[in-house]
Design a protein around this motif. Structure first.
Motif, PDB file in Angstrom:
ATOM      1  N   VAL A 175       0.840  -1.204   0.000  1.00 34.89           N
ATOM      2  CA  VAL A 175       0.000   0.000   0.000  1.00 34.89           C
ATOM      3  C   VAL A 175       0.871   1.248   0.000  1.00 34.89           C
ATOM      4  O   VAL A 175       0.644   2.188  -0.772  1.00 34.89           O
ATOM      5  CB  VAL A 175      -0.956  -0.006   1.219  1.00 34.89           C
ATOM      6  CG1 VAL A 175      -1.608   1.346   1.404  1.00 34.89           C
ATOM      7  CG2 VAL A 175      -2.010  -1.078   1.051  1.00 34.89           C
ATOM      8  N   VAL A 176       1.891   1.263   0.850  1.00 36.94           N
ATOM      9  CA  VAL A 176       2.777   2.429   0.936  1.00 36.94           C
ATOM     10  C   VAL A 176       3.561   2.610  -0.364  1.00 36.94           C
ATOM     11  O   VAL A 176       3.701   3.725  -0.876  1.00 36.94           O
ATOM     12  CB  VAL A 176       3.731   2.288   2.144  1.00 36.94           C
ATOM     13  CG1 VAL A 176       4.825   3.336   2.122  1.00 36.94           C
ATOM     14  CG2 VAL A 176       2.938   2.366   3.432  1.00 36.94           C
ATOM     15  N   SER A 177       4.057   1.516  -0.931  1.00 35.42           N
ATOM     16  CA  SER A 177       4.867   1.631  -2.149  1.00 35.42           C
ATOM     17  C   SER A 177       4.037   1.958  -3.383  1.00 35.42           C
ATOM     18  O   SER A 177       4.583   2.396  -4.394  1.00 35.42           O
ATOM     19  CB  SER A 177       5.659   0.348  -2.381  1.00 35.42           C
ATOM     20  OG  SER A 177       4.779  -0.716  -2.686  1.00 35.42           O
ATOM     21  N   SER A 178       2.732   1.786  -3.311  1.00 35.68           N
ATOM     22  CA  SER A 178       1.902   2.123  -4.482  1.00 35.68           C
ATOM     23  C   SER A 178       1.812   3.622  -4.701  1.00 35.68           C
ATOM     24  O   SER A 178       1.576   4.069  -5.821  1.00 35.68           O
ATOM     25  CB  SER A 178       0.496   1.536  -4.333  1.00 35.68           C
ATOM     26  OG  SER A 178      -0.227   2.232  -3.333  1.00 35.68           O
ATOM     27  N   GLY A 179       1.990   4.402  -3.641  1.00 41.23           N
ATOM     28  CA  GLY A 179       1.958   5.843  -3.772  1.00 41.23           C
ATOM     29  C   GLY A 179       0.554   6.442  -3.765  1.00 41.23           C
ATOM     30  O   GLY A 179       0.404   7.645  -3.899  1.00 41.23           O
ATOM     31  N   VAL A 180      -0.469   5.636  -3.624  1.00 35.77           N
ATOM     32  CA  VAL A 180      -1.848   6.120  -3.584  1.00 35.77           C
ATOM     33  C   VAL A 180      -2.187   6.497  -2.148  1.00 35.77           C
ATOM     34  O   VAL A 180      -1.866   5.761  -1.213  1.00 35.77           O
ATOM     35  CB  VAL A 180      -2.828   5.030  -4.098  1.00 35.77           C
ATOM     36  CG1 VAL A 180      -4.260   5.505  -4.007  1.00 35.77           C
ATOM     37  CG2 VAL A 180      -2.476   4.646  -5.513  1.00 35.77           C
ATOM     38  N   ALA A 181      -2.841   7.637  -1.987  1.00 39.97           N
ATOM     39  CA  ALA A 181      -3.219   8.087  -0.646  1.00 39.97           C
ATOM     40  C   ALA A 181      -4.276   7.149  -0.055  1.00 39.97           C
ATOM     41  O   ALA A 181      -5.256   6.808  -0.711  1.00 39.97           O
ATOM     42  CB  ALA A 181      -3.753   9.508  -0.700  1.00 39.97           C
ATOM     43  N   ILE A 182      -4.052   6.741   1.183  1.00 46.59           N
ATOM     44  CA  ILE A 182      -4.993   5.831   1.849  1.00 46.59           C
ATOM     45  C   ILE A 182      -6.307   6.540   2.151  1.00 46.59           C
ATOM     46  O   ILE A 182      -7.370   5.927   2.122  1.00 46.59           O
ATOM     47  CB  ILE A 182      -4.372   5.277   3.153  1.00 46.59           C
ATOM     48  CG1 ILE A 182      -3.140   4.451   2.822  1.00 46.59           C
ATOM     49  CG2 ILE A 182      -5.370   4.440   3.926  1.00 46.59           C
ATOM     50  CD1 ILE A 182      -2.366   4.010   4.037  1.00 46.59           C
ATOM     51  N   SER A 183      -6.250   7.826   2.399  1.00 49.86           N
ATOM     52  CA  SER A 183      -7.460   8.566   2.786  1.00 49.86           C
ATOM     53  C   SER A 183      -8.523   8.558   1.690  1.00 49.86           C
ATOM     54  O   SER A 183      -9.710   8.628   1.980  1.00 49.86           O
ATOM     55  CB  SER A 183      -7.109  10.010   3.146  1.00 49.86           C
ATOM     56  OG  SER A 183      -6.528  10.664   2.022  1.00 49.86           O
ATOM     57  N   SER A 184      -8.117   8.424   0.442  1.00 52.05           N
ATOM     58  CA  SER A 184      -9.105   8.406  -0.642  1.00 52.05           C
ATOM     59  C   SER A 184      -9.691   7.008  -0.875  1.00 52.05           C
ATOM     60  O   SER A 184     -10.749   6.882  -1.482  1.00 52.05           O
ATOM     61  CB  SER A 184      -8.480   8.924  -1.933  1.00 52.05           C
ATOM     62  OG  SER A 184      -7.436   8.049  -2.344  1.00 52.05           O
ATOM     63  N   ARG A 185      -9.013   5.982  -0.406  1.00 47.40           N
ATOM     64  CA  ARG A 185      -9.476   4.607  -0.651  1.00 47.40           C
ATOM     65  C   ARG A 185      -9.427   3.772   0.615  1.00 47.40           C
ATOM     66  O   ARG A 185      -8.991   2.630   0.609  1.00 47.40           O
ATOM     67  CB  ARG A 185      -8.613   3.978  -1.737  1.00 47.40           C
ATOM     68  CG  ARG A 185      -8.567   4.849  -2.991  1.00 47.40           C
ATOM     69  CD  ARG A 185      -7.894   4.167  -4.084  1.00 47.40           C
ATOM     70  NE  ARG A 185      -8.920   3.405  -4.776  1.00 47.40           N
ATOM     71  CZ  ARG A 185      -8.694   2.563  -5.739  1.00 47.40           C
ATOM     72  NH1 ARG A 185      -7.481   2.348  -6.126  1.00 47.40           N
ATOM     73  NH2 ARG A 185      -9.669   1.912  -6.311  1.00 47.40           N
ATOM     74  N   TRP A 186      -9.887   4.296   1.736  1.00 46.07           N
ATOM     75  CA  TRP A 186      -9.787   3.614   3.017  1.00 46.07           C
ATOM     76  C   TRP A 186     -10.621   2.344   3.065  1.00 46.07           C
ATOM     77  O   TRP A 186     -10.285   1.419   3.777  1.00 46.07           O
ATOM     78  CB  TRP A 186     -10.121   4.554   4.172  1.00 46.07           C
ATOM     79  CG  TRP A 186     -11.512   5.109   4.142  1.00 46.07           C
ATOM     80  CD1 TRP A 186     -11.915   6.249   3.529  1.00 46.07           C
ATOM     81  CD2 TRP A 186     -12.666   4.526   4.715  1.00 46.07           C
ATOM     82  NE1 TRP A 186     -13.264   6.411   3.686  1.00 46.07           N
ATOM     83  CE2 TRP A 186     -13.753   5.367   4.419  1.00 46.07           C
ATOM     84  CE3 TRP A 186     -12.897   3.376   5.456  1.00 46.07           C
ATOM     85  CZ2 TRP A 186     -15.045   5.083   4.829  1.00 46.07           C
ATOM     86  CZ3 TRP A 186     -14.186   3.101   5.865  1.00 46.07           C
ATOM     87  CH2 TRP A 186     -15.238   3.956   5.560  1.00 46.07           C
ATOM     88  N   GLN A 187     -11.723   2.269   2.294  1.00 47.08           N
ATOM     89  CA  GLN A 187     -12.537   1.049   2.278  1.00 47.08           C
ATOM     90  C   GLN A 187     -11.732  -0.119   1.715  1.00 47.08           C
ATOM     91  O   GLN A 187     -11.786  -1.232   2.238  1.00 47.08           O
ATOM     92  CB  GLN A 187     -13.816   1.227   1.446  1.00 47.08           C
ATOM     93  CG  GLN A 187     -14.739   2.290   1.933  1.00 47.08           C
ATOM     94  CD  GLN A 187     -14.519   3.626   1.226  1.00 47.08           C
ATOM     95  OE1 GLN A 187     -13.477   3.879   0.643  1.00 47.08           O
ATOM     96  NE2 GLN A 187     -15.510   4.498   1.304  1.00 47.08           N
ATOM     97  N   PHE A 188     -10.978   0.126   0.662  1.00 50.22           N
ATOM     98  CA  PHE A 188     -10.149  -0.918   0.066  1.00 50.22           C
ATOM     99  C   PHE A 188      -9.017  -1.328   1.016  1.00 50.22           C
ATOM    100  O   PHE A 188      -8.634  -2.487   1.078  1.00 50.22           O
ATOM    101  CB  PHE A 188      -9.563  -0.457  -1.271  1.00 50.22           C
ATOM    102  CG  PHE A 188     -10.593  -0.320  -2.348  1.00 50.22           C
ATOM    103  CD1 PHE A 188     -11.135  -1.438  -2.951  1.00 50.22           C
ATOM    104  CD2 PHE A 188     -11.025   0.932  -2.748  1.00 50.22           C
ATOM    105  CE1 PHE A 188     -12.083  -1.320  -3.940  1.00 50.22           C
ATOM    106  CE2 PHE A 188     -11.973   1.060  -3.739  1.00 50.22           C
ATOM    107  CZ  PHE A 188     -12.510  -0.066  -4.327  1.00 50.22           C
ATOM    108  N   PHE A 189      -8.511  -0.335   1.739  1.00 49.54           N
ATOM    109  CA  PHE A 189      -7.447  -0.612   2.695  1.00 49.54           C
ATOM    110  C   PHE A 189      -7.929  -1.572   3.784  1.00 49.54           C
ATOM    111  O   PHE A 189      -7.293  -2.590   4.050  1.00 49.54           O
ATOM    112  CB  PHE A 189      -6.947   0.696   3.308  1.00 49.54           C
ATOM    113  CG  PHE A 189      -5.953   0.514   4.402  1.00 49.54           C
ATOM    114  CD1 PHE A 189      -4.662   0.116   4.116  1.00 49.54           C
ATOM    115  CD2 PHE A 189      -6.313   0.731   5.719  1.00 49.54           C
ATOM    116  CE1 PHE A 189      -3.731  -0.063   5.125  1.00 49.54           C
ATOM    117  CE2 PHE A 189      -5.394   0.554   6.740  1.00 49.54           C
ATOM    118  CZ  PHE A 189      -4.105   0.160   6.439  1.00 49.54           C
TER     119      PHE A 189
END
Length: 101
Positions: free
Chosen positions: A62-76
């Motif tokens: 997740v961290v290495s993907s570079g996508v912000a977690i706040s925009s996709r927290w459901q997937f996280f």
């Protein structure tokens, strides 16, 4: 009578047959009540301590993907649930089943 003849060749008694080979027949008998296992027993079977490495690997991805977690927290959170208890926990339960002897 056919089941008894087949199991007699295996050296099993009728009582052993009912318990070990045909356990689902108990569910068909009147008065049989299935019980829900205790949460403590389920956690012991799923071994939560083993969830750490796969969850750590998922977090690194997740961290290495570079996508912000706040925009996709459901997937996280779905990924954490899938990686930890569903995949790793279930594989531990299956492993314990095959290692029971």
């Amino acid at each position: 009578m056919g089941k008894w003849r087949e199991t007699r060749q295996l050296g099993l008694t009728p009582k052993a047959v009912k318990v070990s080979i045909f356990p689902m027949e108990r569910a068909k008998t009147p008065g049989f009540v299935a019980s829900v296992p205790a949460l403590r027993d389920v956690l012991e079977l799923l071994k939560p301590i083993t969830w750490f490495p796969p969850i750590w690997a998922f977090m690194c991805g997740v961290v290495s993907s570079g996508v912000a977690i706040s925009s996709r927290w459901q997937f996280f959170f779905a990924g954490i649930l899938l990686v930890g208890p569903l995949v790793c926990g279930t594989s531990q339960a299956v492993n314990d089943w095959f290692d029971r002897h």
